[in-house]
Design an enzyme around this catalytic site. Structure first.
Site, PDB file in Angstrom:
ATOM      1  N   ASP A 192       0.841  -1.190   0.000  1.00  0.00           N
ATOM      2  CA  ASP A 192       0.000   0.000   0.000  1.00  0.00           C
ATOM      3  C   ASP A 192       0.876   1.241   0.000  1.00  0.00           C
ATOM      4  OD1 ASP A 192      -2.427   1.282  -0.124  1.00  0.00           O
ATOM      5  OD2 ASP A 192      -2.762   1.258   2.041  1.00  0.00           O
ATOM      6  N   GLN A 225      -3.105   1.451  15.353  1.00  0.00           N
ATOM      7  CA  GLN A 225      -2.055   2.015  14.488  1.00  0.00           C
ATOM      8  C   GLN A 225      -1.197   3.032  15.247  1.00  0.00           C
ATOM      9  OE1 GLN A 225      -3.728   3.926  11.042  1.00  0.00           O
ATOM     10  NE2 GLN A 225      -1.752   4.438  10.149  1.00  0.00           N
ATOM     11  N   ARG A 285      -7.331   3.075  13.891  1.00  0.00           N
ATOM     12  CA  ARG A 285      -6.439   4.205  14.209  1.00  0.00           C
ATOM     13  C   ARG A 285      -5.801   4.096  15.590  1.00  0.00           C
ATOM     14  NH1 ARG A 285      -5.532   5.385   9.182  1.00  0.00           N
ATOM     15  NH2 ARG A 285      -7.358   6.114   8.062  1.00  0.00           N
ATOM     16  N   GLU A 341      -9.488   4.018  -1.607  1.00  0.00           N
ATOM     17  CA  GLU A 341      -8.304   3.891  -2.457  1.00  0.00           C
ATOM     18  C   GLU A 341      -8.655   3.193  -3.770  1.00  0.00           C
ATOM     19  OE1 GLU A 341      -4.786   2.339  -0.606  1.00  0.00           O
ATOM     20  OE2 GLU A 341      -5.336   3.073   1.392  1.00  0.00           O
ATOM     21  N   HIS A 367      -3.906  13.882   1.255  1.00  0.00           N
ATOM     22  CA  HIS A 367      -4.050  12.980   2.405  1.00  0.00           C
ATOM     23  C   HIS A 367      -2.810  13.043   3.307  1.00  0.00           C
ATOM     24  CE1 HIS A 367      -5.010   9.408   4.760  1.00  0.00           C
ATOM     25  NE2 HIS A 367      -3.862   8.867   4.406  1.00  0.00           N
ATOM     26  N   ASP A 372      -8.868   0.121   2.433  1.00  0.00           N
ATOM     27  CA  ASP A 372      -7.832  -0.278   3.386  1.00  0.00           C
ATOM     28  C   ASP A 372      -8.359   0.009   4.796  1.00  0.00           C
ATOM     29  OD1 ASP A 372      -5.447  -0.843   4.677  1.00  0.00           O
ATOM     30  OD2 ASP A 372      -4.587   1.132   4.263  1.00  0.00           O
ATOM     31  N   THR A 418      -8.559  -6.129   3.986  1.00  0.00           N
ATOM     32  CA  THR A 418      -8.539  -5.142   2.911  1.00  0.00           C
ATOM     33  C   THR A 418      -9.565  -5.596   1.879  1.00  0.00           C
ATOM     34  OG1 THR A 418      -6.156  -4.834   3.235  1.00  0.00           O
ATOM     35  CG2 THR A 418      -7.105  -3.946   1.198  1.00  0.00           C
ATOM     36  N   GLU A 426     -10.329   3.526   4.332  1.00  0.00           N
ATOM     37  CA  GLU A 426      -9.513   4.377   3.474  1.00  0.00           C
ATOM     38  C   GLU A 426      -9.952   4.139   2.036  1.00  0.00           C
ATOM     39  OE1 GLU A 426      -5.308   3.887   4.409  1.00  0.00           O
ATOM     40  OE2 GLU A 426      -5.519   5.289   6.087  1.00  0.00           O
ATOM     41  N   LYS A 481      -3.826  -2.610  10.368  1.00  0.00           N
ATOM     42  CA  LYS A 481      -4.330  -2.680   9.002  1.00  0.00           C
ATOM     43  C   LYS A 481      -4.373  -4.092   8.434  1.00  0.00           C
ATOM     44  CE  LYS A 481      -2.924   1.995   7.619  1.00  0.00           C
ATOM     45  NZ  LYS A 481      -4.018   2.470   6.771  1.00  0.00           N
ATOM     46  N   GLU A 538      -9.817  12.008   8.585  1.00  0.00           N
ATOM     47  CA  GLU A 538      -9.814  13.352   8.003  1.00  0.00           C
ATOM     48  C   GLU A 538     -11.215  13.970   7.995  1.00  0.00           C
ATOM     49  OE1 GLU A 538      -7.705  11.230   4.715  1.00  0.00           O
ATOM     50  OE2 GLU A 538      -7.061  13.268   4.240  1.00  0.00           O
TER      51      GLU A 538
HETATM   52 CA    CA Z   1      -3.858   2.950   3.044  1.00  0.00          CA
END
Ligand code: CA
Length: 423
Positions: free
Chosen positions: A134, A247, A244, A208, A141, A240, A264, A206, A260, A371
């Site tokens: 990834d 992480q 948080r 993507e 971002h 993804d 996925t 996420e 993560k 975000e």
């Molecule tokens: Ca990602």
């Protein structure tokens, strides 16, 4: 010469103008109907079973020495490994068979069995994923995330010089529709002395895109930016899923790991680079200039409109939470693949590369809840009065994406997943 991307082409299979799968697309996937698993192509609301067409000899000129039915497989890997010339000939052949006025398949007895509606099939993971990487290639971002945690220095010094990425987990790549269990893990609150173990509280998505290697390179060799498009079979939507709080506690100094690796999601239809070719656009200016091995010529980005939706269990409808565009990405696929192989790393059919979260420049175009809710400081509000800072149990997240042509769209379908409570 026949052009399968001709906007004027029509199929004898009826296709609505808002369908993601007109004759100009013809994405490849793997479907299951009853006990049967095979490779198919989407057209309108139908799936064309390529394994049956193979049996009837429709592809014998493209694969003259191949005896085994390459579409009677549970992944696209064997077909992808045949290389770009074969992919292109196959897609052109299918387009000609489906073109309005063409009688070869239309009048053939196999048609009734080979064309089944999407409602009748279950879409499976289209590829056997060898490796998953990834990237982190949206400057919007990266700047947003950086400014939350390092206000004075949002972009790290390397960011404009190389496409930052990490090795993810291949075994937990799952197809759209597969539920995701909220992960458990070790987290530590800022004011706590010690970490604790339990269900993640800051569960995120996420938005993507992913690209898939069709034909790899040998160990010790490199792929140039110029040759990169010959190695890429196509693209999918990719979510993804990210925890948080896990992480945040684990990522220093080696990057994302268990925050993560648990899941996925990807969309089941692989849209070929050939189908996306009419939607190539210029990428953003890269300043400072990148090193020679990462320079590229021509257009490197794709104009793909992207959206994400959330539906909670008490919501009547799926509500859009963001819309953005893939064309904004700072680093493109050619550069990402050149960078990956610049040290002699080999790649193989079925390797999956995530773009990194695609975020736009406005508050309603951000690709993650981190975000969108700005670390939980501005919750998203929904019509039924509910709010979200992050994803709750029983929420379903759906990604959509398409390229808009004149009177048709080349789309990716959906990448959807429902989040279930932790055990
Ligand atoms: Ca990602």
């Amino acid at each position: 010469m026949y052009n399968p991307n001709d906007p004027k082409l029509k199929s004898w299979v009826s296709v609505e103008s808002t369908s993601d799968f007109p004759i100009q697309n013809l994405p490849f996937g793997v479907f299951q109907k009853n006990d049967k698993v095979a490779v198919g192509v989407a057209i309108g609301s139908m799936v064309l079973d390529l394994s049956l067409l193979w049996k009837e000899g429709f592809f014998s000129e493209i694969f003259p020495s191949q005896e085994e039915n390459i579409f009677a497989h549970s992944s696209l890997n064997a077909f992808m490994n045949c290389g770009k010339e074969i992919w292109q000939k196959t897609r052109t052949r299918i387009s000609q068979l489906l073109e309005a006025g063409s009688s070869e398949l239309h009048d053939h007895a196999v048609k009734e069995e080979a064309l089944v509606t999407l409602d009748e099939v279950k879409m499976l993971l289209p590829i056997k994923v060898g490796n998953f990487v990834d990237f982190y290639s949206s400057i919007e971002h990266a700047t947003n995330i950086g400014s939350m945690f390092r206000p004075d220095n949002p972009l790290m010094p390397n960011w404009r010089h190389l496409p930052v990425g990490y090795n993810g987990r291949a075994s937990s790549v799952i197809p759209s529709g597969t539920p995701i269990k909220r992960p458990k893990g070790q987290t530590k609150a800022d004011d706590a002395e010690n970490p604790t173990f339990g269900p993640s509280r800051l569960f995120d998505m996420e938005l993507e895109m992913g690209f898939i290697i069709g034909k790899g390179n040998d160990l010790g060799s490199s792929i140039s930016t110029k040759d990169a498009p010959d190695h890429v079979f196509g693209m999918v939507l990719l979510n993804d899923w990210s925890s948080r709080d896990i992480q945040k506690w684990e990522y220093v100094p080696l990057g994302p790991f268990l925050g993560k690796s648990f899941a996925t999601s990807i969309s089941p239809w692989v849209v070929t680079l050939d189908a996306l070719e009419p939607f190539l656009v210029d990428g953003p200016t890269q300043e400072p200039a990148v090193l020679p091995h990462l320079q590229y010529e021509g257009k490197g980005n794709y104009d793909i409109h992207l959206e994400a939706y959330l539906q909670g269990e008490k919501m009547e409808a799926s509500e859009r939470i963001t819309k953005t565009n893939f064309r904004l990405m700072y680093w493109n696929m050619q550069q990402q693949l050149a960078h990956q192989t610049s040290n002699g790393t080999n790649t193989q059919a079925g390797d999956l590369y995530g773009s990194g979260t695609v975020s736009g420049t406005t508050p309603d175009s951000l690709g993650s809840f981190l975000e969108l809710s700005w670390r939980g400081t501005r919750p998203l509000k929904f019509p039924n009065g509910e709010e979200r800072k992050f994803i709750q149990d029983n929420d379903t997240i759906t990604l959509k994406g398409w390229c808009q042509g004149e009177g048709y769209r080349v789309g990716f379908g959906e990448c959807s997943g429902k989040v279930l409570a932790a055990d």
